[in-house]
Write an enzyme that holds these catalytic residues in place. Structure first.
Site, PDB file in Angstrom:
ATOM      1  N   CYS A 129      -5.960   1.562   5.940  1.00 29.48           N
ATOM      2  CA  CYS A 129      -6.513   0.288   6.433  1.00 29.48           C
ATOM      3  C   CYS A 129      -5.829  -0.055   7.759  1.00 29.48           C
ATOM      4  O   CYS A 129      -4.856   0.604   8.140  1.00 29.48           O
ATOM      5  CB  CYS A 129      -6.281  -0.811   5.399  1.00 29.48           C
ATOM      6  SG  CYS A 129      -4.560  -1.387   5.339  1.00 29.48           S
TER       7      CYS A 129
ATOM      8  N   CYS B 187      -1.944  -0.474   7.541  1.00 25.31           N
ATOM      9  CA  CYS B 187      -1.207   0.789   7.399  1.00 25.31           C
ATOM     10  C   CYS B 187      -1.318   1.649   8.659  1.00 25.31           C
ATOM     11  O   CYS B 187      -0.358   2.308   9.061  1.00 25.31           O
ATOM     12  CB  CYS B 187      -1.711   1.553   6.188  1.00 25.31           C
ATOM     13  SG  CYS B 187      -1.379   0.673   4.644  1.00 25.31           S
TER      14      CYS B 187
ATOM     15  N   GLU C  82       1.016   3.866   1.803  1.00 22.26           N
ATOM     16  CA  GLU C  82       1.539   4.275   3.117  1.00 22.26           C
ATOM     17  C   GLU C  82       2.745   3.430   3.520  1.00 22.26           C
ATOM     18  O   GLU C  82       3.730   3.930   4.060  1.00 22.26           O
ATOM     19  CB  GLU C  82       0.452   4.122   4.204  1.00 22.26           C
ATOM     20  CG  GLU C  82      -0.834   4.883   3.953  1.00 22.26           C
ATOM     21  CD  GLU C  82      -1.891   4.025   3.270  1.00 22.26           C
ATOM     22  OE1 GLU C  82      -1.576   3.384   2.247  1.00 22.26           O
ATOM     23  OE2 GLU C  82      -3.024   4.002   3.762  1.00 22.26           O
TER      24      GLU C  82
ATOM     25  N   HIS D 266       0.859  -1.184   0.000  1.00 17.48           N
ATOM     26  CA  HIS D 266       0.000   0.000   0.000  1.00 17.48           C
ATOM     27  C   HIS D 266       0.900   1.242   0.000  1.00 17.48           C
ATOM     28  O   HIS D 266       2.039   1.189   0.475  1.00 17.48           O
ATOM     29  CB  HIS D 266      -0.902   0.002   1.236  1.00 17.48           C
ATOM     30  CG  HIS D 266      -2.023  -0.996   1.160  1.00 17.48           C
ATOM     31  ND1 HIS D 266      -3.050  -1.040   2.070  1.00 17.48           N
ATOM     32  CD2 HIS D 266      -2.266  -1.991   0.277  1.00 17.48           C
ATOM     33  CE1 HIS D 266      -3.889  -1.999   1.749  1.00 17.48           C
ATOM     34  NE2 HIS D 266      -3.439  -2.606   0.669  1.00 17.48           N
TER      35      HIS D 266
END
EC number: 3.5.4.33
Lengths: 143, 143
Positions: A73, A76, A45, A43
């Site tokens: 999420c 993260c 992040e 992801h």
């Protein structure tokens, strides 16, 4: 947040989920990244945190702020806490997969809790995602 | 789990937190890893998932089992779900930082929920961690 949106647009060009993240310290950009596929941990992040830690040779990003186009999420959110990011600014809220204001609301279980500001340039951030998923749905329906 | 413990012991030799993870498919070992420092996302489970996805060129590890010496934290628990790991076997329970049976109990919010078996070779797994943190405390008290 505009730089994070630029990252999301880069992802979109590569047919990746259009989510972008940027880590800054004061007026310095430390790292920027967008979602990539073939790795469920990749992801925006997570990639931005990994880049920043590598660059600064430290696992703790004190006095940094993260800008990300979608509510992180739980994976993260926990990583943002582990990395000791000071302030988190996110764009669109994510009622289904978010872990900050939605779902598990991870930060209540964390020892480090960043300041959180949601809904920054929300319309532009969510517009990008809606467009991507509509296109994906049309593609899936036709194939 | 014995292979995961071997990974934890490797971490210990390198003065890293002694946590190890292994991903298998049937009798085949797909990946193995241990915690490393200078990157807050580099938990054994995350590294094992990334290795396995890279090796198999896929973001989804269907029909795989993960063995990890400590109950995964929320970050890793979410990644395990994203990766579609079928069965999760963990050693020691982690009341403070775990995210499976403790804390946020992440899997209740996930669309994919692996089968979970905790407490596998629990004594050996937790012995490694206790030894590491006692040594760290002694070191900190003396410096």
């Amino acid at each position: 947040m505009e730089l994070a949106i630029e990252q999301a647009k880069l992802a979109q060009k590569n047919n990746e989920v259009p989510i972008g993240a940027v880590i800054v310290s004061g007026s310095n950009i430390i790292s920027s990244a967008h979602n990539t596929s073939n790795d469920p941990t990749a992801h925006a992040e997570m990639l931005a945190i990994r880049q920043a830690c590598k660059l600064l040779s430290t696992p703790t990003l004190y006095d940094t702020d993260m800008y990300v186009t979608l509510e992180p999420c739980p994976m993260c959110a926990q990583a943002i806490s582990f990395a000791r990011v000071k302030r988190l600014y996110f764009g669109a809220y994510n009622p289904k997969g978010g872990g900050i204001e939605n779902g598990a609301k991870i930060l209540q279980f964390c020892s480090h809790i960043p300041e959180v500001y949601g809904g920054i340039l929300e319309t532009e951030c969510s517009f990008l995602l809606k467009g991507f998923f509509e296109k994906l749905r049309d593609f899936t329906n036709c194939h």
